[in-house]
Design an enzyme around this catalytic site. Structure first.
Site, mmCIF file in Angstrom:
data_model
loop_
_atom_site.group_PDB
_atom_site.id
_atom_site.type_symbol
_atom_site.label_atom_id
_atom_site.label_comp_id
_atom_site.label_asym_id
_atom_site.label_seq_id
_atom_site.Cartn_x
_atom_site.Cartn_y
_atom_site.Cartn_z
ATOM 1 N N SER A 56 0.854 -1.190 0.000
ATOM 2 C CA SER A 56 0.000 0.000 0.000
ATOM 3 C C SER A 56 0.890 1.239 0.000
ATOM 4 O O SER A 56 2.108 1.153 0.187
ATOM 5 C CB SER A 56 -0.896 0.003 1.238
ATOM 6 O OG SER A 56 -0.085 0.144 2.394
ATOM 7 N N ASP A 94 -1.510 -1.769 -3.844
ATOM 8 C CA ASP A 94 -2.848 -1.758 -3.253
ATOM 9 C C ASP A 94 -3.296 -0.299 -3.106
ATOM 10 O O ASP A 94 -2.555 0.525 -2.564
ATOM 11 C CB ASP A 94 -2.725 -2.429 -1.865
ATOM 12 C CG ASP A 94 -4.052 -2.759 -1.237
ATOM 13 O OD1 ASP A 94 -5.057 -2.837 -1.969
ATOM 14 O OD2 ASP A 94 -4.087 -2.960 -0.008
ATOM 15 N N HIS A 95 -4.473 0.015 -3.582
ATOM 16 C CA HIS A 95 -5.050 1.365 -3.447
ATOM 17 C C HIS A 95 -4.160 2.486 -3.965
ATOM 18 O O HIS A 95 -3.916 3.471 -3.263
ATOM 19 C CB HIS A 95 -5.420 1.667 -1.988
ATOM 20 C CG HIS A 95 -6.581 0.865 -1.514
ATOM 21 N ND1 HIS A 95 -7.869 1.105 -1.921
ATOM 22 C CD2 HIS A 95 -6.637 -0.212 -0.693
ATOM 23 C CE1 HIS A 95 -8.670 0.213 -1.366
ATOM 24 N NE2 HIS A 95 -7.956 -0.598 -0.629
ATOM 25 N N HIS A 190 -12.600 -2.315 5.512
ATOM 26 C CA HIS A 190 -11.190 -2.326 5.914
ATOM 27 C C HIS A 190 -11.034 -2.328 7.434
ATOM 28 O O HIS A 190 -11.887 -1.829 8.146
ATOM 29 C CB HIS A 190 -10.477 -1.104 5.325
ATOM 30 C CG HIS A 190 -10.332 -1.169 3.832
ATOM 31 N ND1 HIS A 190 -10.766 -0.186 2.985
ATOM 32 C CD2 HIS A 190 -9.790 -2.128 3.051
ATOM 33 C CE1 HIS A 190 -10.496 -0.527 1.734
ATOM 34 N NE2 HIS A 190 -9.908 -1.701 1.740
ATOM 35 N N GLY A 191 -9.898 -2.863 7.905
ATOM 36 C CA GLY A 191 -9.563 -2.777 9.323
ATOM 37 C C GLY A 191 -10.040 -3.970 10.140
ATOM 38 O O GLY A 191 -10.590 -4.946 9.609
ATOM 39 N N HIS A 232 -11.939 -6.627 -1.211
ATOM 40 C CA HIS A 232 -11.027 -5.989 -0.254
ATOM 41 C C HIS A 232 -11.561 -6.235 1.152
ATOM 42 O O HIS A 232 -12.663 -6.731 1.331
ATOM 43 C CB HIS A 232 -10.965 -4.477 -0.528
ATOM 44 C CG HIS A 232 -10.061 -4.125 -1.652
ATOM 45 N ND1 HIS A 232 -8.960 -3.341 -1.487
ATOM 46 C CD2 HIS A 232 -10.081 -4.489 -2.953
ATOM 47 C CE1 HIS A 232 -8.343 -3.208 -2.647
ATOM 48 N NE2 HIS A 232 -8.999 -3.898 -3.556
ATOM 49 N N ASN A 275 -8.386 -9.946 -0.424
ATOM 50 C CA ASN A 275 -7.354 -9.178 0.278
ATOM 51 C C ASN A 275 -7.413 -9.417 1.783
ATOM 52 O O ASN A 275 -8.466 -9.241 2.398
ATOM 53 C CB ASN A 275 -7.560 -7.686 0.039
ATOM 54 C CG ASN A 275 -7.255 -7.269 -1.383
ATOM 55 O OD1 ASN A 275 -7.020 -8.107 -2.250
ATOM 56 N ND2 ASN A 275 -7.263 -5.977 -1.631
ATOM 57 N N ILE A 276 -6.277 -9.780 2.338
ATOM 58 C CA ILE A 276 -6.201 -10.038 3.775
ATOM 59 C C ILE A 276 -4.991 -9.300 4.334
ATOM 60 O O ILE A 276 -3.855 -9.575 3.948
ATOM 61 C CB ILE A 276 -6.100 -11.555 4.035
ATOM 62 C CG1 ILE A 276 -7.396 -12.229 3.561
ATOM 63 C CG2 ILE A 276 -5.849 -11.837 5.525
ATOM 64 C CD1 ILE A 276 -7.332 -13.732 3.502
ATOM 65 N N SER A 278 -5.404 -7.265 7.895
ATOM 66 C CA SER A 278 -5.552 -7.182 9.356
ATOM 67 C C SER A 278 -5.234 -8.503 10.054
ATOM 68 O O SER A 278 -4.653 -8.497 11.149
ATOM 69 C CB SER A 278 -6.975 -6.756 9.723
ATOM 70 O OG SER A 278 -7.227 -5.452 9.264
HETATM 71 ZN ZN LIG Z 1 -8.486 -2.356 0.291
#
Ligand SMILES: [Zn+2]
Length: 334
Positions: A56, A94-95, A190-191, A232, A275-276, A278
């Site tokens: 990221s 990513d992003h 996210h998070g 995501h 997407n992993i 956290s």
């Molecule tokens: Zn994402």
């Protein structure tokens, strides 16, 4: 300027084609540190899985863009050293939030980039994604774009509420941008705090979040048959890791993720990249907290980073084998 092919990396095109046809998903794990990189490569080699290693903007700020790129090159060499003759490793941004950032990554050897214009008005999102695609495709770099907004916080990306992807836009968007895959919003976020306890139902003492919008996913699949879809924000936030963190001095309240059964179901559809991030952070922190609490005299980082790396590797293998189903899916094993 360096092309990813010279680094032994691959783009996502062939692996996504096989994943959509085979009803499984490719893991996309974020990395910032050497231990995460090692754990990802060990897990991918042991399970014979293709893997996407993603970086990221925040990771580039933390670790340095050049170092991360060399780490990805090192990942290919390390996979070979571990006995995998033909590793399939993607280095993905990513992003990405600007054309310049995507271009910079492509120029330094990334094999795939995401341009995230999901917060922009529709026409601007189309224009930005198309600009990145036009540049990337000259070098055979694949591009992920996003429609719909995910809630939550991930490095510099944050949104207060989610807006589900509108299925009526996906054909126009993918045709006009020429993107290779599409990230959609169907209820992941996210998070490590994806839902508030109020949004969940209590089942046998466990907070169960609202289900993903599979109806929207199926509608998108019908409109774009065989087109690679990306999810995501798909950590499951395992309670045993959260409990370990809290048991050894941490303070994580109401951390709630996406149940693995739902990710398993999504993997069987056109969703071919999950997407992993956290879950890796939780696995690392839990192991470090436990080790330091049990060995208060240790001060060599290797003493607590080694169990952290082991714990992340175990988590990555679990995801690959039991959730995404990408084990044994290297082109050379099929
Ligand atoms: Zn994402």
């Amino acid at each position: 300027m360096v092309n990813y092919k010279d680094l032994g990396l691959v783009n996502t095109r062939e692996m996504f084609k096989r994943a959509v046809a085979g009803g499984y998903a490719i893991p996309a794990f974020n990395f910032n540190t050497m231990e995460q990189m090692q754990a990802i490569v060990m897990a991918a080699v042991e399970t014979k899985s293709p893997v996407i290693m993603q970086v990221s903007k925040g990771a580039r700020n933390y670790a340095n863009a050049t170092i991360l790129r060399y780490m990805a090159e090192g990942a290919v060499a390390y996979a070979k050293e571990l006995g995998c003759e033909h590793p399939e490793i993607v280095l993905h941004l990513d992003h990405g939030d600007t054309f310049e950032l995507c271009k910079d990554c492509i120029d330094m050897g990334f094999s795939s980039v995401m341009i995230d214009g999901s917060h922009l008005p529709y026409e601007e999102n189309v224009a930005l994604a198309k600009k990145v695609v036009d540049y990337a495709h000259q070098f055979d770099v694949t591009v992920e774009a996003e429609l719909g907004v995910l809630a939550g916080v991930e490095d510099e990306v944050s949104a207060a509420e989610s807006h589900y992807t509108k299925p009526e836009e996906v054909i126009d968007f993918s045709t006009r941008t020429g993107c290779d895959s599409l990230a959609i919003s169907i209820g992941t976020s996210h998070g490590a705090h994806k839902f508030t306890p109020e949004q969940c139902t209590l089942v046998n003492g466990v907070l169960v979040p609202p289900p993903l919008a599979f109806d929207i996913l199926h509608e998108i699949e019908t409109k774009l048959p065989g087109f690679p879809i990306v999810l995501h924000g798909s950590s499951s936030v395992p309670m045993d890791e959260v409990n370990t963190i809290n048991q050894f001095g941490g303070h994580l309240e109401a951390a709630i993720g996406i149940p693995e059964e739902q990710l398993r179901e999504a993997s069987k559809s056109a969703v071919c990249k999950i997407n992993i991030d956290s879950d890796s952070r939780l696995a690392m922190t839990a192991a470090i907290r436990k080790h330091l609490a049990e060995h208060p005299g240790d001060f060599d980082p290797r003493q607590y980073l080694k169990p952290a790396r082991e714990n992340m590797k175990k988590m990555y293998i679990h995801k690959i084998v039991n959730v995404l189903g990408s084990d044994g899916k290297l082109a050379c094993c099929e």
